[in-house]
Design a protein around this motif. Structure first.
Motif, short mmCIF file in Angstrom:
data_model
loop_
_atom_site.label_atom_id
_atom_site.label_comp_id
_atom_site.label_asym_id
_atom_site.label_seq_id
_atom_site.Cartn_x
_atom_site.Cartn_y
_atom_site.Cartn_z
N GLU A 26 -12.93 61.94 -37.52
CA GLU A 26 -14.01 62.56 -38.29
C GLU A 26 -15.38 62.11 -37.81
OE1 GLU A 26 -12.72 61.51 -42.24
OE2 GLU A 26 -11.51 63.34 -42.42
N LYS A 27 -15.54 60.81 -37.49
CA LYS A 27 -16.82 60.30 -36.98
C LYS A 27 -17.16 60.94 -35.64
CE LYS A 27 -16.54 55.80 -39.22
NZ LYS A 27 -16.31 54.37 -38.99
N ALA A 28 -16.17 61.05 -34.76
CA ALA A 28 -16.40 61.65 -33.45
C ALA A 28 -16.77 63.12 -33.59
CB ALA A 28 -15.16 61.50 -32.57
N ALA A 29 -16.10 63.82 -34.49
CA ALA A 29 -16.41 65.24 -34.71
C ALA A 29 -17.83 65.40 -35.24
CB ALA A 29 -15.40 65.84 -35.68
N LYS A 30 -18.19 64.56 -36.18
CA LYS A 30 -19.55 64.63 -36.75
C LYS A 30 -20.60 64.36 -35.68
CE LYS A 30 -22.38 62.88 -40.52
NZ LYS A 30 -22.46 61.98 -41.67
N ALA A 31 -20.33 63.41 -34.80
CA ALA A 31 -21.28 63.08 -33.73
C ALA A 31 -21.47 64.25 -32.78
CB ALA A 31 -20.80 61.85 -32.96
N ALA A 32 -20.44 65.09 -32.64
CA ALA A 32 -20.50 66.25 -31.75
C ALA A 32 -20.83 67.54 -32.50
CB ALA A 32 -19.18 66.40 -31.02
N ASN A 33 -21.16 67.42 -33.79
CA ASN A 33 -21.49 68.58 -34.62
C ASN A 33 -20.38 69.62 -34.62
OD1 ASN A 33 -24.12 67.69 -35.47
ND2 ASN A 33 -24.79 68.11 -33.39
N MET A 34 -19.14 69.17 -34.86
CA MET A 34 -18.01 70.09 -34.93
C MET A 34 -17.05 69.63 -36.01
SD MET A 34 -15.75 69.00 -31.58
CE MET A 34 -17.01 69.46 -30.44
N SER A 35 -16.10 70.48 -36.33
CA SER A 35 -15.09 70.13 -37.33
C SER A 35 -14.09 69.15 -36.72
CB SER A 35 -14.35 71.38 -37.81
OG SER A 35 -13.52 71.89 -36.76
N LYS A 36 -13.40 68.42 -37.59
CA LYS A 36 -12.37 67.52 -37.08
C LYS A 36 -11.23 68.30 -36.44
CE LYS A 36 -9.80 66.85 -41.34
NZ LYS A 36 -10.34 66.65 -42.65
N GLU A 37 -11.00 69.52 -36.91
CA GLU A 37 -9.97 70.35 -36.31
C GLU A 37 -10.32 70.73 -34.87
OE1 GLU A 37 -9.69 70.44 -40.67
OE2 GLU A 37 -11.36 70.94 -39.35
N GLU A 38 -11.59 71.09 -34.66
CA GLU A 38 -12.04 71.43 -33.30
C GLU A 38 -11.98 70.20 -32.40
OE1 GLU A 38 -13.31 73.88 -30.20
OE2 GLU A 38 -12.58 74.42 -32.18
N ALA A 39 -12.38 69.05 -32.91
CA ALA A 39 -12.31 67.82 -32.12
C ALA A 39 -10.86 67.50 -31.76
CB ALA A 39 -12.94 66.66 -32.88
N ALA A 40 -9.95 67.65 -32.71
CA ALA A 40 -8.53 67.39 -32.45
C ALA A 40 -7.98 68.36 -31.40
CB ALA A 40 -7.72 67.48 -33.74
N LYS A 41 -8.39 69.61 -31.50
CA LYS A 41 -7.98 70.63 -30.52
C LYS A 41 -8.48 70.25 -29.14
CE LYS A 41 -8.56 75.56 -29.55
NZ LYS A 41 -9.65 75.62 -28.58
N ASN A 42 -9.73 69.82 -29.04
CA ASN A 42 -10.29 69.42 -27.76
C ASN A 42 -9.55 68.22 -27.18
OD1 ASN A 42 -12.17 71.46 -27.93
ND2 ASN A 42 -13.79 70.13 -28.72
N ILE A 43 -9.20 67.27 -28.04
CA ILE A 43 -8.44 66.10 -27.58
C ILE A 43 -7.08 66.52 -27.06
CG2 ILE A 43 -7.28 63.98 -28.34
CD1 ILE A 43 -9.71 63.63 -30.30
N ALA A 44 -6.38 67.36 -27.83
CA ALA A 44 -5.05 67.82 -27.41
C ALA A 44 -5.13 68.56 -26.08
CB ALA A 44 -4.45 68.72 -28.50
N GLU A 45 -6.11 69.41 -25.94
CA GLU A 45 -6.26 70.16 -24.69
C GLU A 45 -6.63 69.24 -23.53
OE1 GLU A 45 -8.93 73.38 -25.65
OE2 GLU A 45 -7.33 74.48 -26.68
N SER A 46 -7.35 68.17 -23.81
CA SER A 46 -7.73 67.22 -22.77
C SER A 46 -6.53 66.46 -22.21
CB SER A 46 -8.75 66.21 -23.30
OG SER A 46 -9.96 66.85 -23.59
#
Length: 53
Positions: A26-46
């Motif tokens: 959640e902190k990482a998503a907030k720092a990137a101005n995105m939802s935690k779902e989008e951050a998780a998707k980006n991590i999974a795709e990475s």
């Protein structure tokens, strides 16, 4: 879950600071101005997982 181990305890580090929790996601998503779902998707795709629709 301690999102790195899959235990279904999203806030628990199991006494090990190396585990990743939902709070950190959640902190990482907030720092990137995105939802935690989008951050998780980006991590999974990475790491090579296919996500989304």
């Amino acid at each position: 879950m301690c999102i790195s181990c899959g235990c279904n305890k999203p806030h628990d580090k199991h006494g090990n600071p190396a585990h990743i929790t939902i709070d950190e996601l959640e902190k990482a998503a907030k720092a990137a101005n995105m939802s935690k779902e989008e951050a998780a998707k980006n991590i999974a795709e990475s790491v090579g997982l296919k996500c989304g629709k």
